[in-house]
Design an enzyme around this catalytic site. Structure first.
Site, PDB file in Angstrom:
ATOM      1  N   GLU A  76      51.546  -3.990 -59.872  1.00 59.02           N
ATOM      2  CA  GLU A  76      51.642  -4.026 -58.406  1.00 59.02           C
ATOM      3  C   GLU A  76      52.648  -5.096 -57.974  1.00 59.02           C
ATOM      4  OE1 GLU A  76      47.961  -4.475 -56.122  1.00 59.02           O
ATOM      5  OE2 GLU A  76      49.142  -5.314 -54.479  1.00 59.02           O
TER       6      GLU A  76
ATOM      7  N   THR B 113      46.990  -7.012 -53.647  1.00 59.65           N
ATOM      8  CA  THR B 113      45.785  -6.511 -52.967  1.00 59.65           C
ATOM      9  C   THR B 113      44.485  -6.824 -53.707  1.00 59.65           C
ATOM     10  OG1 THR B 113      46.050  -4.421 -54.133  1.00 59.65           O
ATOM     11  CG2 THR B 113      46.979  -4.551 -51.910  1.00 59.65           C
TER      12      THR B 113
ATOM     13  N   SER C   8      43.132  -5.924 -62.646  1.00 60.31           N
ATOM     14  CA  SER C   8      43.084  -7.207 -61.939  1.00 60.31           C
ATOM     15  C   SER C   8      41.774  -7.380 -61.183  1.00 60.31           C
ATOM     16  CB  SER C   8      44.275  -7.296 -60.978  1.00 60.31           C
ATOM     17  OG  SER C   8      44.173  -8.425 -60.168  1.00 60.31           O
TER      18      SER C   8
ATOM     19  N   SER D 240      38.608   0.641 -60.515  1.00 63.25           N
ATOM     20  CA  SER D 240      39.147   1.751 -61.319  1.00 63.25           C
ATOM     21  C   SER D 240      38.153   2.251 -62.364  1.00 63.25           C
ATOM     22  CB  SER D 240      40.451   1.310 -61.991  1.00 63.25           C
ATOM     23  OG  SER D 240      40.320   0.015 -62.548  1.00 63.25           O
TER      24      SER D 240
HETATM   25 FE1  SF4 Z   1      42.470  -1.642 -53.084  1.00 64.08          FE
HETATM   26 FE2  SF4 Z   1      41.848   0.462 -54.527  1.00 64.08          FE
HETATM   27 FE3  SF4 Z   1      44.036   0.539 -53.030  1.00 64.08          FE
HETATM   28 FE4  SF4 Z   1      43.978  -1.020 -55.204  1.00 64.08          FE
HETATM   29  S1  SF4 Z   1      43.856   1.215 -55.164  1.00 64.08           S
HETATM   30  S2  SF4 Z   1      44.720  -1.576 -53.140  1.00 64.08           S
HETATM   31  S3  SF4 Z   1      41.819  -1.658 -55.235  1.00 64.08           S
HETATM   32  S4  SF4 Z   1      41.945   0.391 -52.260  1.00 64.08           S
END
Ligand code: SF4
Length: 319
Positions: free
Chosen positions: A131, A170, A229, A273
């Protein structure tokens, strides 16, 4: 007779809306266009999910150059990609499907807006995480500087401290990030930041649930992958909140039973995940050793839903 074990199940746990969308993107592409569907990077950081999709015909690659010339869909993972990747996919006439979580895309847009306003951007995040690589790659080299710790704030040398902005990964620890942002604001009072945190709702809620449970239990099991993460952060949060033993596991077979000797209270959660089926597998494994009584501890209700990438939405609607 088995010893008794009180299990506190954290809620929310496991899949977030961004992960559901990313997995559905690959599954939908497989059912619409057939195998193979190429996926750049693990669609989400979970081995079980990746293996399940691989068995259905997904081919995982790290870079586009590993993909032969093809009409098959090419999916970008939930973590987001540097701008150079969609450009390269276009140059090679790939049919690309972007499964970047909309909440990561939102951070990319924030970075672009700061850049257009002439601000130097600080990204708070972990070096090397996909990310972070994707967010850094939204803008020309040097436009965004990565900061990982409070110490990094102290040693950061801005070009112009009146034109600074920060954004964040995030999936960070809420508490660590607060400290870093506080240090940033102390040192650079004019630094611009997000109206609302960049740490996503799913990361926030899963950490809040762990905080509610951590002090009640003798041990905490976090279901998730070592390269996830948000799962790593859940394990850290549990330990910091006073849980004596917190462990991250991908499958029940990884549980080290010597670690759970003598415990009477256990917390269980799962990273964003990690599929619920693995949580059930873990519960099943504990049920073989203990007489379980289960209580769910809820920190927030989640109703978020993200629609599929546009090309898949249009096909779905036309059916
Ligand atoms: Fe948040 Fe899930 Fe989006 Fe990652 S994939 S930013 S954990 S909502």
């Amino acid at each position: 007779m088995k010893p008794t074990l009180k299990v506190y199940l954290c809620s929310p746990r496991g899949f977030c809306a961004g992960v559901v969308r990313a997995i559905d993107t690959v599954e939908r592409a497989l059912s619409l266009y057939g195998a193979p569907v190429y996926v750049r990077h693990e669609i989400v950081h979970n081995r079980y999910v990746v293996e399940s999709l691989r068995a259905k015909g997904a081919i995982f690659v790290e870079e586009l150059e590993e993909i032969p010339q093809t009409d098959a869909p090419v999916v970008f993972s939930a973590h987001g990609v540097p701008k150079a990747i969609p450009s390269e996919a276009e140059r090679r006439n790939f049919f690309s499907l972007d499964a970047t979580c909309p909440l990561v895309t939102k951070v990319h847009r924030e970075a672009e807006i700061h850049f257009k306003r002439g601000r130097e951007i600080i990204l708070i995040g972990h070096a090397g995480h996909p990310e972070v690589v994707g967010t850094l790659g939204q803008l020309p080299a040097g436009a965004v500087s990565l900061i990982e710790t409070v110490d990094d704030v102290a040693s950061f040398v801005p070009k112009d401290e009146t034109k600074l902005a920060y954004i964040t990964q995030t999936t960070l620890s809420i508490d660590d990030t607060k400290e870093i942002v506080r240090a940033l604001k102390e040192r650079f009072p004019k630094v611009a930041g997000p109206h609302k945190e960049d740490i996503c709702y799913a990361t926030t809620n899963r950490q809040l649930a762990v905080k509610k449970v951590a002090h009640l239990v003798d041990a905490m099991v976090v279901v998730g992958s070592p390269n996830s993460s948000n799962s790593q952060r859940l394990r850290e949060v549990a330990e910091r909140e006073g849980c004596p033993r917190a462990v991250l596991v991908q499958r029940a077979s990884e549980l080290d039973w010597s670690m759970f000797e003598g415990i009477t209270r256990l917390g269980i959660t799962a990273g964003a995940s990690a599929p619920e089926v693995i949580v059930e597998e873990i519960m099943g494994a504990f049920a073989e050793h203990y007489e379980l009584s289960v209580e769910t501890v809820t920190a927030a209700e989640e109703t978020e839903f993200f629609p599929l990438p546009r090309p898949l939405r249009q096909v779905t609607a036309a059916e």
